[in-house]
Design an enzyme around this catalytic site. Sequence first.
Site, PDB file in Angstrom:
ATOM      1  N   TYR A 180       6.014  17.105 -31.968  1.00  0.00           N
ATOM      2  CA  TYR A 180       7.094  17.865 -31.352  1.00  0.00           C
ATOM      3  C   TYR A 180       8.318  16.994 -31.063  1.00  0.00           C
ATOM      4  CZ  TYR A 180       3.554  21.467 -30.634  1.00  0.00           C
ATOM      5  OH  TYR A 180       2.575  22.402 -30.831  1.00  0.00           O
ATOM      6  N   ASP A 220      -4.948  27.257 -26.529  1.00  0.00           N
ATOM      7  CA  ASP A 220      -4.892  28.674 -26.898  1.00  0.00           C
ATOM      8  C   ASP A 220      -6.290  29.215 -27.157  1.00  0.00           C
ATOM      9  OD1 ASP A 220      -2.172  28.534 -26.686  1.00  0.00           O
ATOM     10  OD2 ASP A 220      -1.743  29.135 -28.746  1.00  0.00           O
ATOM     11  N   ASP A 256     -11.366  18.956 -34.700  1.00  0.00           N
ATOM     12  CA  ASP A 256     -12.069  20.044 -35.381  1.00  0.00           C
ATOM     13  C   ASP A 256     -13.428  20.313 -34.736  1.00  0.00           C
ATOM     14  OD1 ASP A 256     -12.762  17.513 -36.237  1.00  0.00           O
ATOM     15  OD2 ASP A 256     -12.907  18.029 -38.356  1.00  0.00           O
ATOM     16  N   ASP A 267      -1.819  21.909 -27.751  1.00  0.00           N
ATOM     17  CA  ASP A 267      -1.224  23.231 -27.907  1.00  0.00           C
ATOM     18  C   ASP A 267      -2.239  24.201 -28.515  1.00  0.00           C
ATOM     19  OD1 ASP A 267       0.482  25.356 -28.109  1.00  0.00           O
ATOM     20  OD2 ASP A 267       1.894  24.392 -29.469  1.00  0.00           O
TER      21      ASP A 267
END
Length: 301
Positions: A161, A272, A242, A268
């Site tokens: 980012y 979620d 993962d 991020d």
Amino acid sequence: AVSEQLAPSSTQPADVDEAAPRLYYGSVDEFVREYLRNVYRRRVGGQQVSRKWAARWWQYDEAVIRLEALWRSWEHLRTDPATGALLDTIRLAVPDDVLAEILACDVLLKGPTTTPMGGGLESANVKLRRALDLYANVRPVTIPEQGIDWTFFRENTEGEYALGSRGVELPGMAVDFKVTTDPGTRRIARAAFDYARRNGKTRVTVVTKANILKKTDGKFTALCHEVAADYPEITVDDYYIDIMAANLVNERVRGGFQVLLLPNLYGDIITDEAAQLQGGVGTAGSANIGDRHAMFEAIHG
């Protein structure tokens, strides 16, 4: 031009364009046309709208009221007096005058914002986190009946980012960048371990892909373990992103996780997933913490 768009017609015009609103308009008139079309489309629940329907006075009045309010609230929109085109301030994720007001605050409560795919417009969230140096994104997820009590510490100013809107596109290829610094990693690690110590947590899990991204993720992992040496009462372990994504839905092991420490992008994504287990990304809080400012929002913010 607006009245022409609203004029009654006995014939059915072509369907209203369903494309998402753009970020730049060639003129104020073009902006007004598209705004009014969107007002009418929402008014009838997303159905296509004809000029004849749109011209009904009660609907026209509502559109004008909304448009006037919009212009009052978007004072950063400016027009070129020579061409009528909107100036580049509309391209800013956070206009300068808005940012100045925000910087005068200590604590912010923020609603959701949208960032378009592709292009060069920076995310408003990323802009605010960097401008206010909100380096710790703290996201708790709790489901007591399932034994879940997780607190995620996501590094909030670096990683993919840091330069996300400044990648390089060449013929046949595109390159983006990932940034990991010693000070940035140390301070998010210390924030996570300090939280664990203050709240009686005994385990901090570092989540990366250091087996593949050996420089950036490798540095992040190594520095987190260096900081962990100052907290001997806390166990630190490592997972690849993962496998962590799989383990969050593995009922046999997920209850053992307490504090999770992640670089920006992984944090991020994984939060979620965790929020979805709780009930959705709108049900989980997200605290963006810095040394001077703090900003609070839902995870979907």
